[in-house]
Motif scaffolding. Structure first.
Motif, PDB file in Angstrom:
ATOM      1  N   GLN A   1       0.829  -1.214   0.000  1.00  0.00           N
ATOM      2  CA  GLN A   1       0.000   0.000   0.000  1.00  0.00           C
ATOM      3  C   GLN A   1       0.859   1.257   0.000  1.00  0.00           C
ATOM      4  OE1 GLN A   1      -0.427   2.247   2.859  1.00  0.00           O
ATOM      5  NE2 GLN A   1      -1.801   3.561   1.663  1.00  0.00           N
ATOM      6  N   LYS A   2       1.928   1.250   0.779  1.00  0.00           N
ATOM      7  CA  LYS A   2       2.821   2.408   0.829  1.00  0.00           C
ATOM      8  C   LYS A   2       3.468   2.653  -0.539  1.00  0.00           C
ATOM      9  CE  LYS A   2       4.010   1.601   5.692  1.00  0.00           C
ATOM     10  NZ  LYS A   2       5.103   1.191   6.621  1.00  0.00           N
ATOM     11  N   LEU A   3       3.871   1.558  -1.169  1.00  0.00           N
ATOM     12  CA  LEU A   3       4.560   1.669  -2.456  1.00  0.00           C
ATOM     13  C   LEU A   3       3.619   2.078  -3.580  1.00  0.00           C
ATOM     14  CD1 LEU A   3       6.723  -1.477  -1.887  1.00  0.00           C
ATOM     15  CD2 LEU A   3       7.647   0.818  -2.265  1.00  0.00           C
ATOM     16  N   PHE A   4       2.424   1.499  -3.621  1.00  0.00           N
ATOM     17  CA  PHE A   4       1.450   1.879  -4.647  1.00  0.00           C
ATOM     18  C   PHE A   4       1.020   3.331  -4.458  1.00  0.00           C
ATOM     19  CE2 PHE A   4       0.057  -2.815  -4.910  1.00  0.00           C
ATOM     20  CZ  PHE A   4       0.974  -3.069  -5.916  1.00  0.00           C
ATOM     21  N   SER A   5       0.926   3.744  -3.197  1.00  0.00           N
ATOM     22  CA  SER A   5       0.561   5.136  -2.908  1.00  0.00           C
ATOM     23  C   SER A   5       1.638   6.092  -3.419  1.00  0.00           C
ATOM     24  CB  SER A   5       0.368   5.319  -1.393  1.00  0.00           C
ATOM     25  OG  SER A   5      -0.006   6.644  -1.102  1.00  0.00           O
ATOM     26  N   LYS A   6       2.894   5.742  -3.191  1.00  0.00           N
ATOM     27  CA  LYS A   6       4.000   6.584  -3.683  1.00  0.00           C
ATOM     28  C   LYS A   6       3.984   6.649  -5.201  1.00  0.00           C
ATOM     29  CE  LYS A   6       9.005   7.251  -3.454  1.00  0.00           C
ATOM     30  NZ  LYS A   6      10.286   6.843  -2.813  1.00  0.00           N
ATOM     31  N   ALA A   7       3.771   5.497  -5.835  1.00  0.00           N
ATOM     32  CA  ALA A   7       3.744   5.464  -7.296  1.00  0.00           C
ATOM     33  C   ALA A   7       2.580   6.283  -7.845  1.00  0.00           C
ATOM     34  CB  ALA A   7       3.649   4.022  -7.790  1.00  0.00           C
TER      35      ALA A   7
ATOM     36  N   GLY B   1      -0.074   2.490 -10.432  1.00  0.00           N
ATOM     37  CA  GLY B   1      -0.001   2.541  -8.974  1.00  0.00           C
ATOM     38  C   GLY B   1      -1.352   2.896  -8.376  1.00  0.00           C
ATOM     39  N   CYS B   2      -2.054   3.830  -9.020  1.00  0.00           N
ATOM     40  CA  CYS B   2      -3.398   4.217  -8.569  1.00  0.00           C
ATOM     41  C   CYS B   2      -4.371   3.047  -8.705  1.00  0.00           C
ATOM     42  CB  CYS B   2      -3.916   5.406  -9.378  1.00  0.00           C
ATOM     43  SG  CYS B   2      -2.860   6.872  -9.319  1.00  0.00           S
ATOM     44  N   LEU B   3      -4.264   2.316  -9.801  1.00  0.00           N
ATOM     45  CA  LEU B   3      -5.123   1.152 -10.026  1.00  0.00           C
ATOM     46  C   LEU B   3      -4.937   0.123  -8.923  1.00  0.00           C
ATOM     47  CD1 LEU B   3      -6.924  -0.819 -11.637  1.00  0.00           C
ATOM     48  CD2 LEU B   3      -4.888  -1.431 -12.966  1.00  0.00           C
ATOM     49  N   ASN B   4      -3.707  -0.251  -8.641  1.00  0.00           N
ATOM     50  CA  ASN B   4      -3.453  -1.275  -7.638  1.00  0.00           C
ATOM     51  C   ASN B   4      -3.792  -0.803  -6.232  1.00  0.00           C
ATOM     52  OD1 ASN B   4      -2.601  -2.812  -9.758  1.00  0.00           O
ATOM     53  ND2 ASN B   4      -0.598  -3.296  -8.909  1.00  0.00           N
ATOM     54  N   LEU B   5      -3.558   0.476  -5.980  1.00  0.00           N
ATOM     55  CA  LEU B   5      -3.939   1.042  -4.688  1.00  0.00           C
ATOM     56  C   LEU B   5      -5.455   0.998  -4.537  1.00  0.00           C
ATOM     57  CD1 LEU B   5      -2.963   2.437  -2.105  1.00  0.00           C
ATOM     58  CD2 LEU B   5      -3.128   4.626  -3.312  1.00  0.00           C
ATOM     59  N   GLY B   6      -6.166   1.283  -5.608  1.00  0.00           N
ATOM     60  CA  GLY B   6      -7.625   1.209  -5.584  1.00  0.00           C
ATOM     61  C   GLY B   6      -8.112  -0.193  -5.263  1.00  0.00           C
ATOM     62  N   ILE B   7      -7.451  -1.205  -5.811  1.00  0.00           N
ATOM     63  CA  ILE B   7      -7.838  -2.595  -5.547  1.00  0.00           C
ATOM     64  C   ILE B   7      -7.642  -2.934  -4.074  1.00  0.00           C
ATOM     65  CG2 ILE B   7      -7.208  -5.002  -6.019  1.00  0.00           C
ATOM     66  CD1 ILE B   7      -6.583  -4.097  -8.916  1.00  0.00           C
ATOM     67  N   LEU B   8      -6.571  -2.427  -3.474  1.00  0.00           N
ATOM     68  CA  LEU B   8      -6.351  -2.669  -2.048  1.00  0.00           C
ATOM     69  C   LEU B   8      -7.460  -2.057  -1.209  1.00  0.00           C
ATOM     70  CD1 LEU B   8      -2.475  -2.162  -1.573  1.00  0.00           C
ATOM     71  CD2 LEU B   8      -3.742  -4.269  -2.007  1.00  0.00           C
ATOM     72  N   TYR B   9      -7.871  -0.840  -1.548  1.00  0.00           N
ATOM     73  CA  TYR B   9      -8.971  -0.195  -0.814  1.00  0.00           C
ATOM     74  C   TYR B   9     -10.306  -0.884  -1.085  1.00  0.00           C
ATOM     75  CZ  TYR B   9      -6.424   3.749   1.168  1.00  0.00           C
ATOM     76  OH  TYR B   9      -5.584   4.520   1.936  1.00  0.00           O
ATOM     77  N   LEU B  10     -10.491  -1.354  -2.294  1.00  0.00           N
ATOM     78  CA  LEU B  10     -11.738  -2.043  -2.635  1.00  0.00           C
ATOM     79  C   LEU B  10     -11.895  -3.330  -1.829  1.00  0.00           C
ATOM     80  CD1 LEU B  10     -14.243  -2.282  -4.517  1.00  0.00           C
ATOM     81  CD2 LEU B  10     -12.757  -3.509  -6.120  1.00  0.00           C
ATOM     82  N   ASP B  11     -10.802  -4.070  -1.678  1.00  0.00           N
ATOM     83  CA  ASP B  11     -10.868  -5.364  -0.999  1.00  0.00           C
ATOM     84  C   ASP B  11     -10.446  -5.315   0.467  1.00  0.00           C
ATOM     85  OD1 ASP B  11     -11.679  -6.485  -3.404  1.00  0.00           O
ATOM     86  OD2 ASP B  11      -9.634  -7.008  -4.009  1.00  0.00           O
ATOM     87  N   GLY B  12     -10.030  -4.135   0.935  1.00  0.00           N
ATOM     88  CA  GLY B  12      -9.611  -4.010   2.332  1.00  0.00           C
ATOM     89  C   GLY B  12      -8.336  -4.775   2.632  1.00  0.00           C
ATOM     90  N   LEU B  13      -7.370  -4.699   1.755  1.00  0.00           N
ATOM     91  CA  LEU B  13      -6.110  -5.419   1.908  1.00  0.00           C
ATOM     92  C   LEU B  13      -5.008  -4.463   2.359  1.00  0.00           C
ATOM     93  CD1 LEU B  13      -6.297  -7.492  -1.414  1.00  0.00           C
ATOM     94  CD2 LEU B  13      -6.828  -8.295   0.896  1.00  0.00           C
TER      95      LEU B  13
END
Length: 235
Positions: free
Chosen positions: A177-183, A191-203
């Motif tokens: 999450q930290k790395l995708f957020s930085k990207a 990076g925004c796409l993958n960060l969104g998936i983490l928030y969508l699934d609560g990961l």
């Protein structure tokens, strides 16, 4: 293996060699042959930046005859004197076999030398090389090491790839999450796409579909079709 791109930056900073300065003047005036002759002279006297510039114009063949072997020799002299971009260029030439015998071992070694000198894209390329395992034995820990060094130098694709390794390995979502957020904040849409998936699934973060939606929209606006699909599902 991902496409490797040769460095295309000429060096124009202050230099004690008159031929380097004169070569720079001639180059900027469009007198490429004269610039080449002057940089060749300065290179033979030991000026690393002139060697790099000579190597680059010989490699690109911009308004002069392209000469890969001479370019490699010039880059080699500059690399030995600490010009990391020349080491990077030599790595690419060896991996591609551009005018010289293809040599994966030398290519990786030159990337490593450039990376140690602080060339972040060399570190990024090494991260990909060890991740893909096509020309070296696959080694994810080495890949992480090189991606980390590149990401710490604010290379956003490296931060993104490092985040992916954390997800695919031990499912270390908090680090990812930290790395995708930085990207993402650094302008990398994936990076925004993958960060969104983490928030969508609560990961690795508290589930937040509203935040996920905003991130998907941001990536969608940048042309990432998968992000657009996720965004539509949340409308």
């Amino acid at each position: 293996m991902k496409k490797l791109i040769l460095g295309t930056i000429l060096l124009f900073s202050i230099n004690l060699y008159a031929d380097f300065a004169d070569g720079t003047f001639e180059y900027n005036a469009g007198n490429y042959e004269d610039a080449m002759i002057l940089w060749d002279g300065a290179c033979n006297k030991g000026d690393a930046k002139s060697c790099h510039n000579l190597g680059l114009i010989l490699y690109t063949g911009k308004n002069i005859k392209q000469d890969y072997p001479r370019a490699a020799k010039a880059f080699s002299k500059a690399c030995e004197k600490g010009i990391s971009t020349s080491c990077f260029s030599l790595a690419v030439m060896n991996l591609r076999g551009s005018g010289i015998k293809q040599d994966y071992v030398k290519g990786v070694d030159y990337f490593d030398k450039a990376c140690e000198a602080g060339h972040s894209y060399s570190c990024y390329n090494l991260g990909n090389i060890y991740k893909d395992g096509q020309i070296v034995i696959q080694h994810f820990e080495k890949s992480k090491k090189y991606f980390t060094k590149s990401c710490n130098a604010d290379n956003m694709p490296a931060c993104y790839e490092l985040g992916n390794l954390y997800v695919r390995g031990k499912k270390e979502y908090i680090e990812a999450q930290k790395l995708f957020s930085k990207a993402c904040n650094g302008g990398l849409s994936y990076g925004c796409l993958n960060l969104g998936i983490l928030y969508l699934d609560g990961l690795g973060v508290k589930q937040n579909k509203a935040t996920a939606k905003k991130l998907f929209l941001k990536a969608c606006d940048d042309g990432i079709s998968t992000a657009c699909e996720h965004y539509k599902k949340l409308k």
